[in-house]
Write an enzyme that holds these catalytic residues in place. Sequence first.
Site, PDB file in Angstrom:
ATOM      1  N   ASP A 246      46.599  -5.460 -26.200  1.00  0.00           N
ATOM      2  CA  ASP A 246      45.645  -6.317 -25.383  1.00  0.00           C
ATOM      3  C   ASP A 246      45.968  -5.616 -23.875  1.00  0.00           C
ATOM      4  OD1 ASP A 246      48.265  -7.366 -25.783  1.00  0.00           O
ATOM      5  OD2 ASP A 246      47.462  -9.380 -25.999  1.00  0.00           O
ATOM      6  N   GLU A 249      49.225  -6.840 -22.979  1.00  0.00           N
ATOM      7  CA  GLU A 249      49.942  -5.259 -23.529  1.00  0.00           C
ATOM      8  C   GLU A 249      50.924  -5.642 -24.320  1.00  0.00           C
ATOM      9  OE1 GLU A 249      51.275  -4.913 -18.572  1.00  0.00           O
ATOM     10  OE2 GLU A 249      50.251  -2.824 -19.299  1.00  0.00           O
TER      11      GLU A 249
HETATM   12  C1  NOJ Z   1      55.931  -6.648 -20.011  1.00  0.00           C
HETATM   13  C2  NOJ Z   1      54.045  -7.082 -19.905  1.00  0.00           C
HETATM   14  O1  NOJ Z   1      53.448  -6.763 -18.831  1.00  0.00           O
HETATM   15  C3  NOJ Z   1      53.875  -8.573 -19.865  1.00  0.00           C
HETATM   16  O2  NOJ Z   1      52.773  -9.041 -20.042  1.00  0.00           O
HETATM   17  C4  NOJ Z   1      54.775  -8.295 -21.462  1.00  0.00           C
HETATM   18  O3  NOJ Z   1      54.838  -9.627 -21.967  1.00  0.00           O
HETATM   19  C5  NOJ Z   1      55.648  -7.904 -21.460  1.00  0.00           C
HETATM   20  N1  NOJ Z   1      55.924  -6.658 -20.931  1.00  0.00           N
HETATM   21  C6  NOJ Z   1      56.965  -7.919 -22.691  1.00  0.00           C
HETATM   22  O4  NOJ Z   1      55.346  -6.131 -23.217  1.00  0.00           O
HETATM   23  C1  NOJ Z   2      51.416  -8.342 -16.893  1.00  0.00           C
HETATM   24  C2  NOJ Z   2      50.265  -8.622 -18.060  1.00  0.00           C
HETATM   25  O1  NOJ Z   2      50.324  -9.490 -18.876  1.00  0.00           O
HETATM   26  C3  NOJ Z   2      49.595  -8.030 -17.414  1.00  0.00           C
HETATM   27  O2  NOJ Z   2      48.170  -8.566 -18.395  1.00  0.00           O
HETATM   28  C4  NOJ Z   2      49.254  -7.107 -16.225  1.00  0.00           C
HETATM   29  O3  NOJ Z   2      48.151  -6.420 -16.439  1.00  0.00           O
HETATM   30  C5  NOJ Z   2      50.229  -6.741 -15.371  1.00  0.00           C
HETATM   31  N1  NOJ Z   2      51.918  -8.120 -16.077  1.00  0.00           N
HETATM   32  C6  NOJ Z   2      50.292  -6.372 -14.198  1.00  0.00           C
HETATM   33  O4  NOJ Z   2      49.810  -8.026 -13.216  1.00  0.00           O
END
Ligand code: NOJ
Ligand code: NOJ
Length: 482
Positions: A246, A249
């Site tokens: 999603d 991520e």
């Molecule tokens: C980094 C991701 O960008 C973030 O959205 C996520 O919550 C954490 N890793 C854990 O997967």
């Molecule tokens: C974490 C977020 O969950 C994700 O959607 C985003 O792409 C990355 N950070 C980078 O901003």
Amino acid sequence: MLFVNFLRPILRNPKILMQMRRISVRSNGFSTAVKRGRTLVLRQSLTGLFLLGSFLASAVEGSAAGRAGNEDLQRWLNTEKHIAVERLMRNISPKDGARGAVIASPSRSNPDYYFHWVRDAALTMDAVITLYQTAARPSLKSTYLQGLFDYAEFSRSNQVASTLTGLGEPKFYVDGAPFDGPWGRPQNDGPALRAIVLTRFANLLLEQGQTDYVRRALYDSAIPSGSVIKADLEFVSHHWRNASFDLWEEVMGDHFFTRMTQRKALIEGAKLARRLGDIGAADWYLRQAYLIQGEMEKFWRPDAGILIATTHYRGGLDYKTSNLDVAVMLGVMHGYAGDGFLSYSDPRVLSTLDRLNQVFARLYPINQRSESLGVAIGRYPEDLYGGTHFNAGNPWVLATLAAAEVSFRAAEEFENIGKRSSAVRLREQGDAFLARVKYHANPDGSLSEQMDRHSGYMTSAHDLTWNYAAFISALHARGNLK
Ligand code: NOJ
Ligand code: NOJ
């Protein structure tokens, strides 16, 4: 304004806040005493006019305060616009990277966001197109246009790079090399969002007669395609059924956000294909878009009154039990194709927004402190990601801005069908969300990814590019960018 800025650190200090709460409890006791006095006056039937008078006076006072609040918000929006544009542009084509790369944030550690994320970059460049279309100065216009050409070229280089998962690869180093560490991949919203923004760019160029460039670099009608939009549309139209991670991520499955953006990419892509004479492809893309639409019913949960984020869970984080997620608002914002299907004012969308509002109002301590500010919205209630730690999630700036934007766009739709009172309520709601972001923004106007759920201070990645794009987009939806 200055006064408020001065008070801000004090108001955010939890100890001082507790103290103030105690004082206000005491002063409530005082006003009860006053109310009792008034009752006596009434009982002695001196005159009911006194009450009427004070009611009117406080109503006038209230609306004057409301007006002052609006002016204050408007003033902040005007200043913040310049800050957002400036800081967003700084994050495109970084000095140590390739032209057209868009860093998610200048932050290189805790957390390290110094990458080109396909999703963040597409949403950023979408705001750049809006800026291009609304800019008055030719020099500004050409800066934005150059950024878009660079982004298109960089995106094509991402497509041909050899990555672990093909076109669904979510992030790249700023020099264009694919990131190959462990990650939640693939993320299939990426190619869809990239196609959406580049199709918007292609249409703009076609209006200016730049047909050769469009046919060569953006949409070449060939299979296999050597052009960026067509390559993405082929991927989306053949692989939309695949599970992917999603937008956060974290979860592998079928996602509302991803499906909405895939649907829009195919609908807009079909129009472009038709415009360029690729008729068979146009029909194929459109057919796939209708098939996606048929699948979308599965996201509606009438019992809970919400559109859920994910169906067919296949792995990843397993604690998102509510399936309530601001990703649904973002899915409408970036996936609504303007054809009436799941539009902003759809009752299912608005009841999901109401639910998010209620749940986050209860969840975050900062939301319990002020009734005049809108609710600070997070990604989803069970979120634990705090930027550097994993013990408690926070409200996010871009999530709160999404709530504002959906409110404004829904209001606009209600205005168009003469539903004035719904529109007024939603506009007020949108402004309250903006006032929330204003309240927690750094004094210099910069916006980090999150707002600490206890203190309200900006936290996690600073100068998140997506935030500035979301701010520009919300401002546009509010009618402030013409
Ligand atoms: C980094 C991701 O960008 C973030 O959205 C996520 O919550 C954490 N890793 C854990 O997967
Ligand atoms: C974490 C977020 O969950 C994700 O959607 C985003 O792409 C990355 N950070 C980078 O901003």
